[in-house]
Scaffold this motif. Structure first.
Motif, PDB file in Angstrom:
ATOM      1  N   CYS A  86       0.854  -1.153   0.068  1.00 51.83           N
ATOM      2  CA  CYS A  86       0.146  -0.140  -0.042  1.00 51.83           C
ATOM      3  C   CYS A  86       0.934   1.452   0.171  1.00 51.83           C
ATOM      4  CB  CYS A  86      -1.022   0.031   1.307  1.00 51.83           C
ATOM      5  SG  CYS A  86       0.065  -0.171   2.684  1.00 51.83           S
ATOM      6  N   CYS A 152       4.399  -7.212   5.076  1.00 51.09           N
ATOM      7  CA  CYS A 152       3.441  -8.099   3.887  1.00 51.09           C
ATOM      8  C   CYS A 152       3.968  -8.394   2.644  1.00 51.09           C
ATOM      9  CB  CYS A 152       2.181  -7.343   4.013  1.00 51.09           C
ATOM     10  SG  CYS A 152       2.193  -5.738   3.394  1.00 51.09           S
ATOM     11  N   GLY A 158       0.321  -9.473   7.328  1.00 53.76           N
ATOM     12  CA  GLY A 158      -0.183  -8.166   7.196  1.00 53.76           C
ATOM     13  C   GLY A 158      -1.049  -7.506   8.253  1.00 53.76           C
ATOM     14  N   CYS A 159      -1.532  -6.144   8.260  1.00 55.80           N
ATOM     15  CA  CYS A 159      -1.821  -5.521   9.056  1.00 55.80           C
ATOM     16  C   CYS A 159      -3.451  -6.051   9.507  1.00 55.80           C
ATOM     17  CB  CYS A 159      -2.302  -4.070   9.116  1.00 55.80           C
ATOM     18  SG  CYS A 159      -0.901  -3.202   8.159  1.00 55.80           S
ATOM     19  N   LEU A 160      -4.115  -6.528   8.504  1.00 57.38           N
ATOM     20  CA  LEU A 160      -5.620  -6.808   8.811  1.00 57.38           C
ATOM     21  C   LEU A 160      -5.736  -8.206   7.952  1.00 57.38           C
ATOM     22  CD1 LEU A 160      -8.134  -4.130   8.477  1.00 57.38           C
ATOM     23  CD2 LEU A 160      -7.484  -5.300  10.501  1.00 57.38           C
ATOM     24  N   GLN A 161      -6.090  -9.069   8.483  1.00 52.61           N
ATOM     25  CA  GLN A 161      -6.072 -10.545   7.623  1.00 52.61           C
ATOM     26  C   GLN A 161      -7.623 -10.760   7.515  1.00 52.61           C
ATOM     27  OE1 GLN A 161      -4.333 -13.225  10.664  1.00 52.61           O
ATOM     28  NE2 GLN A 161      -2.785 -11.543  10.748  1.00 52.61           N
ATOM     29  N   CYS A 163      -6.158  -8.672   4.199  1.00 52.25           N
ATOM     30  CA  CYS A 163      -5.787  -7.236   3.574  1.00 52.25           C
ATOM     31  C   CYS A 163      -6.440  -7.175   2.249  1.00 52.25           C
ATOM     32  CB  CYS A 163      -4.549  -6.773   3.729  1.00 52.25           C
ATOM     33  SG  CYS A 163      -4.271  -5.121   2.995  1.00 52.25           S
ATOM     34  N   GLU A 164      -7.427  -6.196   2.122  1.00 49.11           N
ATOM     35  CA  GLU A 164      -7.950  -6.260   0.610  1.00 49.11           C
ATOM     36  C   GLU A 164      -7.016  -5.417  -0.383  1.00 49.11           C
ATOM     37  OE1 GLU A 164     -12.060  -4.101  -1.085  1.00 49.11           O
ATOM     38  OE2 GLU A 164     -11.390  -3.477   0.808  1.00 49.11           O
ATOM     39  N   LYS A 166      -3.700  -6.024  -0.216  1.00 46.64           N
ATOM     40  CA  LYS A 166      -2.697  -6.891  -0.311  1.00 46.64           C
ATOM     41  C   LYS A 166      -3.204  -7.899  -1.425  1.00 46.64           C
ATOM     42  CE  LYS A 166      -0.480 -10.703   2.099  1.00 46.64           C
ATOM     43  NZ  LYS A 166      -0.201 -11.262   3.217  1.00 46.64           N
ATOM     44  N   LYS A 188      -9.528   1.769  -1.262  1.00 47.01           N
ATOM     45  CA  LYS A 188      -9.489   0.523  -0.351  1.00 47.01           C
ATOM     46  C   LYS A 188      -8.315   1.112   0.604  1.00 47.01           C
ATOM     47  CE  LYS A 188      -9.711  -3.245  -3.483  1.00 47.01           C
ATOM     48  NZ  LYS A 188     -10.274  -2.447  -4.681  1.00 47.01           N
ATOM     49  N   PHE A 192      -7.586   2.539   6.806  1.00 48.17           N
ATOM     50  CA  PHE A 192      -6.359   2.903   8.004  1.00 48.17           C
ATOM     51  C   PHE A 192      -6.162   4.567   7.963  1.00 48.17           C
ATOM     52  CE2 PHE A 192      -3.394   1.147   4.526  1.00 48.17           C
ATOM     53  CZ  PHE A 192      -3.393   2.330   3.936  1.00 48.17           C
TER      54      PHE A 192
END
Ligand code: SF4
Ligand code: SF4
Length: 226
Positions: A86, A152, A158-161, A163-164, A166, A188, A192
């Motif tokens: 990102c 990532c 990654g930060c969120l699993q 991650c859209e 990614k 997207k 964050f």
């Protein structure tokens, strides 16, 4: 403790590079080992922690190797790997660079060792705060879980699993959003915003301008509150 000692020596001797720092550690290890003062394994642990403690050892290192009498530390992640899909720079992320998670884990071990939960229960009669010890433990657990040592783009979760961003980049078979013609209008990134504001997109412009190897020194602040 060893790395602090070495850091102090290096500082007063005006020796600031990573190799100087390793030399200092070697000198100290040789002396200490002669007197049976340190354990070899503990010394390795100290080396691994040292790099994040000292300002002149900014790169994260791992895998201390001991070929005979020497020490080789290899960088854990390159600048390129630290550039997330990102455009955020993982090297600035609290979850990656902070020692907080490791320190809290050590604290948890100590609290467990002395059965602090039982102590807090009894002591809670006199110390109001100890009545919230269970809540405190939940917070400590959450901090320990924050630890992330693989960016990532280097294969981390990654930060969120999931991650859209990614998965979108991977589906498009790109290196990162900087290669995508749609990033300026892409929505997207909104999830964050609270943490990072517009930094990711600003960084993407920098990656396009300076290239993946050179952009990082021009990066924006990681968190909005910095
Ligand atoms: S996991 Fe997603 S949001 Fe987190 S740094 Fe990587 S691409 Fe950015
Ligand atoms: S559409 Fe483009 S900018 Fe948006 S997440 Fe996917 S690759 Fe990144």
């Amino acid at each position: 403790m060893l790395h602090r000692l070495a850091g102090t020596f290096c500082y007063h001797l005006g020796r600031g590079s990573k190799s100087d720092f390793s030399d200092c550690l070697l000198d100290i290890r040789r002396n200490a080992c002669c007197y049976g003062g340190i354990d070899f394994y503990d010394w390795c642990q100290d080396i691994n922690r040292a790099d994040k403690d000292l300002s002149f050892c900014k790169d994260s290192c791992s895998d201390a190797i001991f070929p005979g009498d020497g020490v080789v530390t290899k960088p854990k992640n390159s600048e390129v790997e630290l550039t997330a899909y990102c455009g955020l720079y993982c090297g600035d992320c609290l979850r990656y660079k902070s020692k907080a998670a490791d320190l809290v884990r050590d604290l948890q071990n100590e609290l467990q060792k002395v059965k602090f939960d039982k102590y807090a229960k009894v002591k809670g009669v006199f110390v109001e705060e100890f009545k919230h010890y269970t809540k405190c433990r939940e917070v400590l657990n959450a901090i320990v879980k924050l630890k992330c040592d693989t960016p990532c783009r280097a294969g981390g979760d990654g930060c969120l699993q999931p991650c859209e961003i990614k998965s979108c980049v991977q589906t498009k078979k790109l290196e990162g959003c900087w290669e995508c013609g749609e990033f300026e209008g892409c929505n997207k990134f909104e999830f964050f915003n609270l943490f990072h504001g517009d930094t990711a997109k600003e960084n993407l412009r920098k990656v396009k301008k300076y290239g993946l190897e050179e952009w990082a020194e021009h990066r924006g602040k990681f968190y909005r509150w910095l």
